[in-house]
Design a protein around this motif. Structure first.
Motif, PDB file in Angstrom:
ATOM      1  N   GLY A 133      50.640  71.725  42.958  1.00  0.00           N
ATOM      2  CA  GLY A 133      49.762  70.635  42.525  1.00  0.00           C
ATOM      3  C   GLY A 133      48.864  71.094  41.391  1.00  0.00           C
ATOM      4  N   GLU A 134      47.566  70.897  41.551  1.00  0.00           N
ATOM      5  CA  GLU A 134      46.633  71.249  40.485  1.00  0.00           C
ATOM      6  C   GLU A 134      46.578  72.742  40.222  1.00  0.00           C
ATOM      7  N   ASP A 135      46.996  73.540  41.191  1.00  0.00           N
ATOM      8  CA  ASP A 135      46.960  74.995  41.023  1.00  0.00           C
ATOM      9  C   ASP A 135      48.242  75.546  40.407  1.00  0.00           C
ATOM     10  N   TYR A 136      49.198  74.657  40.134  1.00  0.00           N
ATOM     11  CA  TYR A 136      50.485  75.112  39.604  1.00  0.00           C
ATOM     12  C   TYR A 136      50.265  75.932  38.327  1.00  0.00           C
ATOM     13  N   PRO A 137      50.949  77.066  38.216  1.00  0.00           N
ATOM     14  CA  PRO A 137      50.721  77.923  37.040  1.00  0.00           C
ATOM     15  C   PRO A 137      51.283  77.324  35.744  1.00  0.00           C
ATOM     16  N   TRP A 138      50.440  77.295  34.714  1.00  0.00           N
ATOM     17  CA  TRP A 138      50.860  76.949  33.347  1.00  0.00           C
ATOM     18  C   TRP A 138      50.472  78.155  32.514  1.00  0.00           C
TER      19      TRP A 138
END
Ligand SMILES: [Zn+2]
Length: 108
Positions: free
Chosen positions: A67-72
């Protein structure tokens, strides 16, 4: 509005895209990973290199970052925790991100 997420593999892109993971171009007629969805009312769509997607997915599984913590990777602070992991497991992606190889310390 209901959150929605879909993704698929593209065998051969029809136009050039920019990889959301490494920030580099995905050339025409390259394989790519495409994701599209709606999150809290906003639509998003991303193209990523197949290798970059595999690396991000692997890192998310390793660290439980979804979710919002997914690594980019291109937006993350450089930190040996992930750059070291990337260098070891996904050197192609590390190179795209200009992460320098870790030199072994030379004993004096
Ligand atoms: Zn990439």
């Amino acid at each position: 509005m209901t959150d929605f997420h879909s993704e698929r593999a593209i065998k051969s892109t029809r136009k050039q895209h920019r990889c959301e993971q490494c920030g580099r171009a995905i050339e025409v007629a390259s394989p790519a990973h495409y994701a599209f969805g709606i999150y809290e009312g906003d639509t998003y769509s991303t193209h990523t290199h197949v290798e970059c997607h595999a690396a991000a997915r692997g890192y998310a599984e390793l660290t439980g970052s979804w979710g919002e913590d997914y690594p980019w990777f291109q937006h993350m602070d450089r930190d040996i925790d992930w750059t070291g992991w990337l260098l070891e497991h996904h050197p192609i992606v590390a190179e795209r991100l200009n992460i320098p190889p870790v030199e072994d310390e030379v004993e004096a």
